[in-house]
Write a protein that holds these residues in place. Structure first.
Motif, PDB file in Angstrom:
ATOM      1  N   ILE A   1       0.877  -1.173   0.000  1.00 45.62           N
ATOM      2  CA  ILE A   1       0.000   0.000   0.000  1.00 45.62           C
ATOM      3  C   ILE A   1       0.910   1.218   0.000  1.00 45.62           C
ATOM      4  O   ILE A   1       1.797   1.342   0.841  1.00 45.62           O
ATOM      5  N   CYS A   2       0.708   2.091  -0.964  1.00 43.78           N
ATOM      6  CA  CYS A   2       1.521   3.294  -1.071  1.00 43.78           C
ATOM      7  C   CYS A   2       0.664   4.495  -0.712  1.00 43.78           C
ATOM      8  O   CYS A   2      -0.375   4.737  -1.319  1.00 43.78           O
ATOM      9  N   ARG A   3       1.112   5.222   0.288  1.00 41.67           N
ATOM     10  CA  ARG A   3       0.452   6.471   0.666  1.00 41.67           C
ATOM     11  C   ARG A   3       1.418   7.601   0.358  1.00 41.67           C
ATOM     12  O   ARG A   3       2.618   7.456   0.550  1.00 41.67           O
ATOM     13  N   THR A   4       0.884   8.702  -0.141  1.00 44.74           N
ATOM     14  CA  THR A   4       1.740   9.829  -0.512  1.00 44.74           C
ATOM     15  C   THR A   4       1.346  11.071   0.266  1.00 44.74           C
ATOM     16  O   THR A   4       0.216  11.186   0.762  1.00 44.74           O
ATOM     17  N   TRP A   5       2.283  11.990   0.345  1.00 46.67           N
ATOM     18  CA  TRP A   5       2.059  13.238   1.059  1.00 46.67           C
ATOM     19  C   TRP A   5       2.796  14.357   0.339  1.00 46.67           C
ATOM     20  O   TRP A   5       3.968  14.209  -0.001  1.00 46.67           O
ATOM     21  N   ASP A   6       2.098  15.466   0.114  1.00 40.94           N
ATOM     22  CA  ASP A   6       2.690  16.654  -0.507  1.00 40.94           C
ATOM     23  C   ASP A   6       3.467  17.400   0.567  1.00 40.94           C
ATOM     24  O   ASP A   6       2.893  17.818   1.573  1.00 40.94           O
ATOM     25  N   ILE A   7       4.757  17.564   0.351  1.00 40.16           N
ATOM     26  CA  ILE A   7       5.594  18.208   1.363  1.00 40.16           C
ATOM     27  C   ILE A   7       6.063  19.599   0.934  1.00 40.16           C
ATOM     28  O   ILE A   7       6.994  20.142   1.518  1.00 40.16           O
ATOM     29  N   SER A   8       5.402  20.174  -0.064  1.00 40.53           N
ATOM     30  CA  SER A   8       5.835  21.483  -0.556  1.00 40.53           C
ATOM     31  C   SER A   8       5.791  22.553   0.539  1.00 40.53           C
ATOM     32  O   SER A   8       6.550  23.524   0.479  1.00 40.53           O
ATOM     33  N   ASP A   9       4.946  22.376   1.553  1.00 41.43           N
ATOM     34  CA  ASP A   9       4.884  23.331   2.669  1.00 41.43           C
ATOM     35  C   ASP A   9       5.628  22.846   3.902  1.00 41.43           C
ATOM     36  O   ASP A   9       5.595  23.495   4.947  1.00 41.43           O
ATOM     37  N   ASP A  10       6.286  21.692   3.790  1.00 43.86           N
ATOM     38  CA  ASP A  10       6.986  21.113   4.950  1.00 43.86           C
ATOM     39  C   ASP A  10       8.239  20.391   4.475  1.00 43.86           C
ATOM     40  O   ASP A  10       8.315  19.175   4.490  1.00 43.86           O
TER      41      ASP A  10
ATOM     42  N   VAL B   1       6.884  15.276  -3.287  1.00 46.10           N
ATOM     43  CA  VAL B   1       5.965  14.227  -2.868  1.00 46.10           C
ATOM     44  C   VAL B   1       6.767  13.153  -2.144  1.00 46.10           C
ATOM     45  O   VAL B   1       7.832  12.740  -2.614  1.00 46.10           O
ATOM     46  N   VAL B   2       6.259  12.740  -1.008  1.00 44.79           N
ATOM     47  CA  VAL B   2       6.861  11.640  -0.270  1.00 44.79           C
ATOM     48  C   VAL B   2       5.933  10.442  -0.395  1.00 44.79           C
ATOM     49  O   VAL B   2       4.714  10.568  -0.248  1.00 44.79           O
ATOM     50  N   SER B   3       6.513   9.286  -0.698  1.00 47.95           N
ATOM     51  CA  SER B   3       5.761   8.028  -0.782  1.00 47.95           C
ATOM     52  C   SER B   3       6.163   7.151   0.386  1.00 47.95           C
ATOM     53  O   SER B   3       7.354   7.039   0.700  1.00 47.95           O
ATOM     54  N   PHE B   4       5.167   6.548   1.009  1.00 53.84           N
ATOM     55  CA  PHE B   4       5.386   5.665   2.147  1.00 53.84           C
ATOM     56  C   PHE B   4       4.875   4.277   1.791  1.00 53.84           C
ATOM     57  O   PHE B   4       3.697   4.120   1.460  1.00 53.84           O
ATOM     58  N   LEU B   5       5.737   3.266   1.863  1.00 52.21           N
ATOM     59  CA  LEU B   5       5.346   1.884   1.618  1.00 52.21           C
ATOM     60  C   LEU B   5       5.738   1.070   2.838  1.00 52.21           C
ATOM     61  O   LEU B   5       6.876   1.160   3.301  1.00 52.21           O
ATOM     62  N   GLY B   6       4.823   0.304   3.358  1.00 50.08           N
ATOM     63  CA  GLY B   6       5.130  -0.540   4.500  1.00 50.08           C
ATOM     64  C   GLY B   6       4.063  -0.412   5.560  1.00 50.08           C
ATOM     65  O   GLY B   6       3.542   0.665   5.807  1.00 50.08           O
ATOM     66  N   GLU B   7       3.746  -1.499   6.158  1.00 53.09           N
ATOM     67  CA  GLU B   7       2.673  -1.525   7.132  1.00 53.09           C
ATOM     68  C   GLU B   7       3.125  -1.110   8.516  1.00 53.09           C
ATOM     69  O   GLU B   7       2.325  -0.824   9.371  1.00 53.09           O
ATOM     70  N   ASP B   8       4.430  -1.071   8.727  1.00 52.66           N
ATOM     71  CA  ASP B   8       4.952  -0.757  10.054  1.00 52.66           C
ATOM     72  C   ASP B   8       5.066   0.736  10.309  1.00 52.66           C
ATOM     73  O   ASP B   8       5.498   1.153  11.369  1.00 52.66           O
TER      74      ASP B   8
END
Length: 158
Positions: free
Chosen positions: A60-69, A142-149
Motif C-alpha cells: 500500500i503506497c500512501r503519498t504526502w505533498d511536502i511542498s509546505d513542509d 511528494v513523499v511516498s510511504f510503503l510498509g505496514e509498520d
C-alpha cells in the motif's frame, strides 16, 4: 554538484557520529539496490522510475505533498517502528545523465541533519535494513510511504 561530496561536507561540518552515518561499501551497493527494486518496485523495475508511481502493488503506497513542509523528516522518529537504529539512505545523483545512487547507513538524528543541510538534494530513499518499509522523497515535493509498520498519523494518514 556531487551529492556525495555535499553529504561528506555536512558530515564533517556538523561533526556527525561516523558510527551512525557512513557510506556502505561500494561492493554492496548493487546488492542493496537490487534487493530494494525486487521487493518494492513494480515488476523489478528501476527504483528511479518507481518514484513516479511504479511501486509494487503488493505494498500500500500512501503519498504526502511536502511542498509546505520541507523538513518533514523531523517526524521520522514518530513514523518509523520503534527500534530502528540505522536505516539505508540512498541519495540520488547523476552520472552521464543517468541516476547514480550513493548508499549510506544512517541513524535518524544524523539523517535529519544531512537532509536539512545538504544543498541540492533531489530524490532520496529511506529503507528498513530488514526491507519491511520504504520512504521516498521525489523532486516534485511528494513523499511516498510503503510498509505496514509506518505510523503516518502525524500526517493524518492511516
Amino acid at each position: 554538484m556531487d551529492i556525495r561530496n555535499e553529504i561528506e561536507r555536512v558530515v564533517k561540518e556538523c561533526r556527525l557520529n561516523r558510527g551512525c552515518c557512513f557510506e556502505c561499501p561500494k561492493l554492496s551497493y548493487s546488492s542493496v539496490i537490487k534487493k530494494i527494486e525486487q521487493i518494492f518496485v513494480f515488476q523489478g523495475g528501476d527504483i528511479h522510475w518507481a518514484n513516479m508511481g511504479r511501486w509494487n502493488p503488493q505494498w500500500i503506497c500512501r503519498t504526502w505533498d511536502i511542498s509546505d513542509d520541507r523538513m518533514w523528516v523531523r517526524k521520522l522518529p514518530d513514523i518509523l517502528p520503534e527500534g530502528e537504529k540505522l536505516v539505508y539512505a540512498l541519495f540520488e545523483g547523476c552520472k552521464n545523465f543517468e541516476p547514480k545512487y550513493w548508499v549510506y547507513e544512517m541513524g535518524l538524528a544524523e539523517l535529519i541533519c544531512v537532509v536539512g543541510a545538504v544543498n541540492g538534494l533531489d530524490d532520496f530513499y529511506l529503507v528498513s535494513k530488514k526491507f519491511r518499509w520504504l520512504i521516498s522523497e521525489c523532486h516534485e515535493d511528494v513523499v511516498s510511504f510503503l510498509g505496514e509498520d509506518l505510523d503516518l498519523s502525524c500526517f493524518g494518514l492511516r
